[in-house]
Scaffold this active site. Structure first.
Site, mmCIF file in Angstrom:
data_model
loop_
_atom_site.group_PDB
_atom_site.id
_atom_site.type_symbol
_atom_site.label_atom_id
_atom_site.label_comp_id
_atom_site.label_asym_id
_atom_site.label_seq_id
_atom_site.Cartn_x
_atom_site.Cartn_y
_atom_site.Cartn_z
ATOM 1 N N GLN A 1 0.899 -1.176 0.022
ATOM 2 C CA GLN A 1 0.050 -0.034 0.075
ATOM 3 C C GLN A 1 0.738 0.988 -0.017
ATOM 4 O O GLN A 1 1.618 1.468 0.885
ATOM 5 C CB GLN A 1 -0.946 0.075 1.292
ATOM 6 C CG GLN A 1 -1.937 1.294 1.062
ATOM 7 C CD GLN A 1 -2.556 1.302 2.597
ATOM 8 O OE1 GLN A 1 -1.701 1.793 3.540
ATOM 9 N NE2 GLN A 1 -3.750 1.049 2.687
ATOM 10 N N SER B 1 5.024 -1.065 3.966
ATOM 11 C CA SER B 1 5.514 -2.490 4.511
ATOM 12 C C SER B 1 5.514 -3.189 3.072
ATOM 13 O O SER B 1 4.506 -2.974 2.421
ATOM 14 C CB SER B 1 4.755 -3.243 5.598
ATOM 15 O OG SER B 1 3.246 -3.247 5.356
ATOM 16 N N SER C 1 0.849 6.503 2.589
ATOM 17 C CA SER C 1 1.364 7.612 3.593
ATOM 18 C C SER C 1 2.600 8.319 2.706
ATOM 19 O O SER C 1 3.239 7.805 2.012
ATOM 20 C CB SER C 1 1.824 7.044 4.933
ATOM 21 O OG SER C 1 0.665 6.496 5.511
ATOM 22 N N GLU D 1 -19.536 -7.294 5.336
ATOM 23 C CA GLU D 1 -18.313 -7.402 5.717
ATOM 24 C C GLU D 1 -18.063 -8.532 6.381
ATOM 25 O O GLU D 1 -18.850 -9.497 6.739
ATOM 26 C CB GLU D 1 -18.151 -6.233 7.044
ATOM 27 C CG GLU D 1 -18.403 -4.809 6.300
ATOM 28 C CD GLU D 1 -18.040 -3.728 7.403
ATOM 29 O OE1 GLU D 1 -17.919 -4.120 8.528
ATOM 30 O OE2 GLU D 1 -18.218 -2.644 6.930
#
Length: 736
Positions: free
Chosen positions: A472, A507, A475, A590
């Site tokens: 991902q 990560s 940030s 979910e």
């Protein structure tokens, strides 16, 4: 919110709340405050007619045939309303007598024609057994709740080194009414001088902890109501009270205090709920389970009521310090419960002793009958997977929807809550594990909801099989919790986009095949509106990945530099500017899960192992600390269990998930800090173990209150979304 989760419990709550609104008026409460001595409130006959006093008693004893959980729903509501009168001591007395098999008085207690009270510790009361067989009681009791109006008293007496319980009518004892801290429910002291006790009125089969466990469960239920009132009152006031030109709830100091009040109130509720549901006879196979649930409630719920009452007054400011405001009444009652029940430290030590002795709470759910049909189908479909290995097994599981059963067909099984739990049980029984998608678990739902058919076909099957590893890229150095500050740019070029910028805290960037990336495609659009969502081939030219060494000394995270990296048009998901919406995507269906690990978590078990390995060092201070940490661990498991139960009933999640994350993060950090403390100087040497020592875990745990949204942001979310407090003011633009 309420202790109960079923529609029946919510209906009961609503019924009691309607009764309270009609009968427990401010005038009734203040009349009790101003009275010279406690008297039965005017609404007592009407309350008795509702059948609430016997809710937990069997029908043959004049009750309604329900249990402690239903009674707890009522006690919580009466506590929330600061209802005067001896409801709590009377139902505690009947619950104790019922557990002891002492039937004669139950019908009158259920009808409300007899009032009961229970002493919790012997004080100076002692029992004498004469050679003739006569039994007598003498001495002076500790203060007893509800003694002003009690007709019958259930009293603990010293019987040698043990504690025995006796039943005495008011006519045989002397009572001295005491000036009482709780002005709405008073205390009395009982004096007895050689009063003979019939053998049938000596309660056998009870021990001190059994009675205290019942008291803890019911006190915790009332404490839940007190904490809920305090939190609601503080938040309501913080929304409208203005100082310095804005509502005080907009100041983070006040907002975060209210958020933590809600966390403690919810923790009080889940622990009270568990103690009540475990407390009925036959509710658990191992009676230690019920004692552990009660001890956790005794250590957590009543303390939560006390602390939220204090914080409520602090939030109210001067008005909270006035005699006219009811906040002081809630503070007085919460502190009275806390002191009468016994110190929080003593209850924490009881939690520690029970768990060290092997007690564990089994947190499970009872599935409906349809689960067995689902189980047979799942078991048959999983059988071929057991004969496969490696990649073939992962492929079979993915193609049949078992990597993520909650996802819609054909990617998952479209499994509802019951099916998801059954599938998890059957896969665990069969020893099957699907591919762990890690970041892919976030990517797949987003692509299902917003990707095009070509993106579906290219990425979804391979990700579900575990063939594609994702990272991902959200940030940035200037945009952590606040992604509105993203500066990575995506410039439109022929056939695609050129992306330039820097990402951080990524990560698996070195292992990943693909990444999901947010970049700004429209610099003129405000905040999140100019962001777009891309799929990035991590082998593309122009990507520079640099390991980022964190405070553990390891480099699990990375910085990723992007220098005019080309991304084809077909790797843009949805439309330009939709990036923020996609980043927040969660499907309506979910995932539902239920942990089958220890209810105390791996951290709690690790601390128990440390204490067991050095029993000579387990002094009261260490046991108190251990018990408090284990209470937080069990609370986390209860939050998860209640969330699962809500899902099974088709209801929306409550506050449990947000509160559980907050408490869970701080719990893990405390676990490993405590582990280092107990290891002493040895924890500083860096020796022993494979690197995942308590020292490493302590250092690594510091990221937990930062990653995925800091604790401070989480407190803002709880304050604003759950309590309705005003959002932070918009920043004032800098002058040119």
């Amino acid at each position: 919110m309420t202790i109960g989760l079923t529609q029946e419990h919510r209906d009961l709550r609503d019924s009691v709340r309607t009764f309270v609104t009609r009968h427990v008026t401010p005038e009734v409460v203040r009349k009790a405050v101003d009275a010279k001595r406690e008297e039965l409130p005017s609404y007592w006959p009407a309350l008795a007619e509702q059948g609430l006093l016997g809710l937990h008693l069997p029908e043959e004893s004049g009750g309604a045939g329900y249990g402690l959980l239903e009674l707890a729903v009522v006690v919580e509501e009466l506590g929330r309303a600061m209802a005067p009168g001896p409801f709590l001591p009377t139902v505690l007395a009947s619950a104790v007598l019922r557990r002891a098999g002492h039937e004669p008085l139950l019908a009158e207690l259920a009808e409300g024609t007899m009032i009961g009270a229970v002493g919790l510790r012997p004080g100076g009361l002692g029992l004498t057994r004469a050679q003739s067989g006569e039994i007598s009681v003498s001495g002076v009791s500790e203060p007893i709740l509800g003694g002003h109006v009690a007709d019958v008293l259930v009293l603990p007496v010293k019987d040698g080194v043990a504690t025995t319980w006796v039943v005495l009518p008011r006519a045989l004892v002397e009572t001295a009414d005491l000036p009482s801290h709780d002005l709405t429910r008073r205390l009395s002291r009982v004096s007895v001088d050689g009063v003979a006790v019939a053998p049938g009125d000596v309660l056998t089969g009870l021990d001190e902890h059994g009675v205290l466990d019942l008291a803890a469960a019911l006190f915790a239920a009332e404490a839940s109501g007190l904490a809920d009132w305090a939190t609601t009152t503080a938040a309501d006031y913080a929304r409208v009270r203005e100082q310095f030109g804005r509502p005080i709830g907009q100041f983070q100091g006040v907002k975060h205090r209210c958020a933590r009040m809600l966390a403690r109130a919810e923790q009080a509720r889940v622990c009270a709920w568990d103690a009540a549901r475990a407390g009925d006879a036959g509710a658990v196979e191992d009676p230690r389970e019920a004692s552990l649930a009660a001890a956790v409630a005794g250590a957590t719920s009543v303390e939560a009521a006390f602390s939220t009452a204090k914080d409520c007054i602090q939030t109210l400011g001067g008005i909270g310090f006035t005699w006219e405001h009811d906040a002081s009444l809630y503070l007085r009652r919460a502190q009275t419960l806390r002191i009468l029940l016994g110190s929080t430290a003593s209850w924490r030590r009881r939690v520690a002793h029970l768990t060290l002795g092997g007690a564990r709470r089994k947190l499970g759910v009872e599935l409906p009958a349809e689960a067995e049909r689902i189980r047979a189908e799942v078991r048959a479909e999983l059988e071929p997977a057991g004969n496969l290995e490696g990649k073939e097994r992962l492929t079979y599981l993915a193609e049949h929807g078992y990597t993520a059963p909650h996802l819609p067909v054909p990617w998952g099984k479209g499994a509802d809550a019951v099916s998801q739990l059954v599938i998890a049980e059957e896969m665990r029984t069969a020893g099957l594990r699907a591919a762990d998608m890690i970041i892919g678990g976030w990517v797949v739902p987003t692509l299902i909801a917003h990707g095009n058919p070509e993106q579906h076909e290219r990425f979804l099957p391979a990700t579900l099989r575990g063939d594609i590893v994702w990272c991902q890229l959200f940030s940035e150095p200037g945009a952590g919790s606040d992604l509105a500050g993203l500066s990575t740019r995506a410039e439109k070029v022929d056939g695609g986009w050129k992306i330039t910028g820097q990402k951080v805290w990524t990560s698996m960037a070195r292992e990943a095949h693909w990444g999901i990336l947010l970049a700004r495609t429209d610099v003129s659009a405000p905040k999140h509106k100019g962001l777009s969502y891309f799929l990035l081939d991590m082998s593309s030219p122009g990507i520079d990945i640099r390991p980022l060494r964190e405070l553990t000394g390891e480099a699990l995270f990375n910085e990723v530099f992007l220098d005019e990296v080309f991304v084809p048009d077909e790797m843009l998901v949805a439309a330009p500017g939709d990036g923020w919406k996609l980043a927040r995507t969660t499907l309506a269906n979910e995932r539902v899960s239920l942990s089958h690990d220890s209810s105390l978590g791996s951290g709690g078990e690790a601390l128990l192992d440390l204490v067991a390995a050095a029993p000579g060092e387990a002094d009261d201070e260490r046991l108190t600390t251990l018990g408090g940490i284990l209470c937080d661990a069990q609370s986390g498991g209860l939050f998860g269990l209640r969330t699962t139960i809500r899902s099974l009933s088709g209801r929306q999640p409550g506050a449990e998930s947000s509160i559980g994350k907050l408490i869970g993060v701080e719990h893990i950090q405390q676990v490993w800090e405590t582990a280092m403390d107990w290891a002493g100087a040895e924890s500083l040497s860096g020796e022993g173990g494979d690197g995942r020592t308590a020292t490493w875990m302590f250092l690594n745990s510091r990221c937990m209150s930062i990653a995925g949204g800091t604790t401070d942001v989480q407190l803002n979310i709880i304050g604003e979304r759950l309590l309705g407090l005003p959002r932070d003011p918009e920043p004032v633009p800098a002058r040119a």
